[in-house]
Design a protein around this motif. Structure first.
Motif, PDB file in Angstrom:
ATOM      1  N   ILE A 102       0.907  -0.830  -0.050  1.00 17.17           N
ATOM      2  CA  ILE A 102       0.297  -0.020  -0.043  1.00 17.17           C
ATOM      3  C   ILE A 102       0.753   1.311  -0.335  1.00 17.17           C
ATOM      4  O   ILE A 102       1.716   1.413   1.056  1.00 17.17           O
ATOM      5  N   VAL A 103       0.696   2.396  -1.189  1.00 19.21           N
ATOM      6  CA  VAL A 103       0.845   3.863  -0.848  1.00 19.21           C
ATOM      7  C   VAL A 103       0.556   4.244  -0.609  1.00 19.21           C
ATOM      8  O   VAL A 103      -0.891   4.628  -1.076  1.00 19.21           O
ATOM      9  N   HIS A 104       1.022   5.434   0.564  1.00 21.71           N
ATOM     10  CA  HIS A 104      -0.242   6.773   0.641  1.00 21.71           C
ATOM     11  C   HIS A 104       0.254   7.964  -0.503  1.00 21.71           C
ATOM     12  O   HIS A 104       1.439   8.087  -0.143  1.00 21.71           O
ATOM     13  N   LEU A 105      -0.556   8.297  -0.707  1.00 24.19           N
ATOM     14  CA  LEU A 105      -0.406   9.613  -1.192  1.00 24.19           C
ATOM     15  C   LEU A 105      -1.319  10.805  -1.121  1.00 24.19           C
ATOM     16  O   LEU A 105      -2.184  10.636  -0.374  1.00 24.19           O
ATOM     17  N   PRO A 106      -0.705  12.244  -1.201  1.00 26.11           N
ATOM     18  CA  PRO A 106      -1.580  13.067  -0.306  1.00 26.11           C
ATOM     19  C   PRO A 106      -2.671  12.721  -1.362  1.00 26.11           C
ATOM     20  O   PRO A 106      -3.459  13.278  -2.506  1.00 26.11           O
ATOM     21  N   GLY A 107      -3.862  12.392  -0.143  1.00 24.43           N
ATOM     22  CA  GLY A 107      -5.257  12.526  -1.117  1.00 24.43           C
ATOM     23  C   GLY A 107      -6.210  11.366  -1.681  1.00 24.43           C
ATOM     24  O   GLY A 107      -6.793  11.587  -1.831  1.00 24.43           O
ATOM     25  N   ASN A 108      -4.284  10.592  -1.684  1.00 20.92           N
ATOM     26  CA  ASN A 108      -5.073   8.873  -2.182  1.00 20.92           C
ATOM     27  C   ASN A 108      -3.947   7.990  -1.687  1.00 20.92           C
ATOM     28  O   ASN A 108      -3.215   8.698  -0.685  1.00 20.92           O
ATOM     29  N   THR A 109      -4.437   6.361  -2.185  1.00 20.87           N
ATOM     30  CA  THR A 109      -3.970   5.404  -1.348  1.00 20.87           C
ATOM     31  C   THR A 109      -4.234   4.455  -2.703  1.00 20.87           C
ATOM     32  O   THR A 109      -4.709   4.625  -3.141  1.00 20.87           O
ATOM     33  N   VAL A 110      -2.720   3.725  -2.445  1.00 18.80           N
ATOM     34  CA  VAL A 110      -2.643   2.912  -3.936  1.00 18.80           C
ATOM     35  C   VAL A 110      -2.741   1.571  -3.732  1.00 18.80           C
ATOM     36  O   VAL A 110      -1.379   1.595  -2.410  1.00 18.80           O
ATOM     37  N   ASN A 111      -3.426   0.690  -3.462  1.00 23.95           N
ATOM     38  CA  ASN A 111      -3.363  -1.136  -3.266  1.00 23.95           C
ATOM     39  C   ASN A 111      -2.525  -1.758  -3.984  1.00 23.95           C
ATOM     40  O   ASN A 111      -3.260  -1.685  -5.524  1.00 23.95           O
ATOM     41  N   VAL A 112      -1.982  -2.050  -3.985  1.00 24.28           N
ATOM     42  CA  VAL A 112      -0.728  -3.578  -5.316  1.00 24.28           C
ATOM     43  C   VAL A 112      -0.621  -4.379  -4.518  1.00 24.28           C
ATOM     44  O   VAL A 112      -0.195  -5.103  -3.695  1.00 24.28           O
ATOM     45  N   LEU A 113      -0.898  -5.383  -5.317  1.00 28.70           N
ATOM     46  CA  LEU A 113      -0.206  -7.076  -5.295  1.00 28.70           C
ATOM     47  C   LEU A 113       1.284  -7.237  -5.936  1.00 28.70           C
ATOM     48  O   LEU A 113       1.725  -7.554  -4.971  1.00 28.70           O
ATOM     49  N   GLY A 114       1.603  -7.051  -7.363  1.00 27.31           N
ATOM     50  CA  GLY A 114       2.843  -6.933  -7.686  1.00 27.31           C
ATOM     51  C   GLY A 114       2.654  -6.284  -9.061  1.00 27.31           C
ATOM     52  O   GLY A 114       2.491  -6.196 -10.188  1.00 27.31           O
ATOM     53  N   THR A 115       3.903  -5.454  -8.860  1.00 27.61           N
ATOM     54  CA  THR A 115       3.883  -4.536 -10.439  1.00 27.61           C
ATOM     55  C   THR A 115       4.765  -3.302 -11.019  1.00 27.61           C
ATOM     56  O   THR A 115       5.330  -3.576  -9.661  1.00 27.61           O
ATOM     57  N   ALA A 116       4.512  -2.466 -11.219  1.00 24.81           N
ATOM     58  CA  ALA A 116       5.710  -1.809 -11.525  1.00 24.81           C
ATOM     59  C   ALA A 116       4.709   0.010 -11.961  1.00 24.81           C
ATOM     60  O   ALA A 116       3.827  -0.188 -12.941  1.00 24.81           O
TER      61      ALA A 116
END
Length: 371
Positions: free
Chosen positions: A225-239
């Protein structure tokens, strides 16, 4: 993978002799295959270096000579058919910047940042470590850190806890981070990331501000999980690439895999080749140009119809300078081409003057002015 074909298509693209089908194949290959990307990047570096050499020698016809040199190196022989548009684009590369057409812009006083010019890590315990120079075997609690070749890695065999550490990359620098789970992160200038030395819980979570390219190690039972200003990105395996430089604007470009972006209003699943832009006035999703979005990874910033006002923050981040745009004539200019951070800033300034007569100078406070 036919790597000789990758080399040939890379050269064809440089000479503007590539079909749309071949271009799509080429850029798909360099996104998916590391060796293919290395070939493409090597040709790009050769081009930048040769064009810079031609510029320094005041060569009046560097485009044709550089292309001819690159094609000779490949062993291919055919007549280069460079359209006026392609020649203009390559001239823009030679000059670093190129006049497109004037347009009115609001005034910009000074672009400035006071971030110290050192790469630094502040540990969960509050210890500050300067990472600007190589160092190995740095002990932080139970963790052993290694800082070599602009990359921070650490011994994850030690139970070093899940406290949050903060890594800051200042203007004029870039850096790499190898997390305990094998995830690789390339950080652009003026970027900050917060992360733990280990991920003992059910998720792997980091927080990023700035720009970064992330290659996530696949662990289906522990989402990234990547937390950004105002957003969150949920990842399993990626670029994917993230960019939060502009206040109130978040850009997420997916290269491979799958991500789900939580924007606060709804979750959006992004497919490879698409970029999501989240702004105060809404969310858009569209395909992206890998050269423009990912070029920073090799030190190349590509721009089209951009004003000097729009380029100033890039120059500031990449070269660590303060810029004053106090000349209306300069602010109104628009350019297309590339900025190569592998070349000294003075080369850009010299070529800008040659291309369009825009002069520059530093004042006593070290602020760069364009005249």
């Amino acid at each position: 993978m036919d790597y000789e074909k990758i080399r040939e298509l890379s050269l064809d693209e440089l000479a503007d002799m590539i079909s749309e089908e071949d271009k799509a194949f080429l850029h798909s290959a360099i996104r998916e295959d590391l060796q293919a990307r290395n070939i493409w990047e090597s040709i790009q570096r050769d081009r930048s270096r040769l064009l810079a050499d031609a510029s320094e020698s005041h060569d009046q016809h560097p485009v044709e000579e550089v292309l001819t040199d690159l094609h000779k190196r490949s062993g291919r022989r055919y007549v280069l058919n460079i359209s006026s548009i392609a020649a203009a684009c390559l001239l823009a590369i030679t000059a670093g910047w190129y006049l497109f057409r004037p347009a009115e812009r609001p005034p910009l006083a000074v672009v400035s940042d006071s971030v110290p010019n050192t790469i630094r890590l502040v540990t969960a315990e509050g210890k500050t470590i300067d990472l600007s120079n190589d160092s190995a075997g740095i002990r932080v609690g139970n963790a052993i850190l290694n800082n070599t070749q602009r990359t921070l890695s650490f011994d994850a065999s030690h139970q070093s806890g899940s406290g949050i550490n903060t890594l800051t990359v200042p203007d004029g620098k870039d850096y790499h981070l190898l997390l305990a789970d094998g995830t690789r992160i390339q950080l652009n200038a003026a970027t900050t990331i917060s992360f733990p030395f280990t991920f003992p819980g059910k998720t792997r979570e980091v927080t990023i501000s700035g720009e970064a390219y992330i290659q996530v190690a696949a662990k289906a039972d522990q989402p990234f999980i990547v937390h950004l200003p105002g957003n969150t990105v949920n990842v399993l395996g990626t670029a994917f690439n993230i960019n939060t430089y502009d206040s109130g604007l978040v850009k997420i470009a997916l290269v491979e895999g799958s991500v789900k972006v939580a924007t606060g209003k709804k979750d959006i699943v992004l497919k490879p080749g698409y970029e999501l832009t989240s702004a105060r006035d809404g969310i858009t999703k569209e395909t992206f140009d890998a050269d423009k979005v990912l070029g920073w990874r090799t030190g190349v910033y590509t721009f089209e119809n951009a004003s000097l006002q729009e380029l100033a923050p890039v120059i500031m981040r990449w070269f660590g300078v303060t810029i004053a745009l106090d000349n209306p004539r300069v602010r109104s200019r628009r350019f297309f081409g590339i900025i190569d951070r592998n070349q000294p800033l003075q080369a850009f300034l010299h070529n800008l003057e040659r291309a369009d007569g825009i002069k520059s100078s530093y004042d006593q406070q070290g602020v760069l002015h364009f005249e």
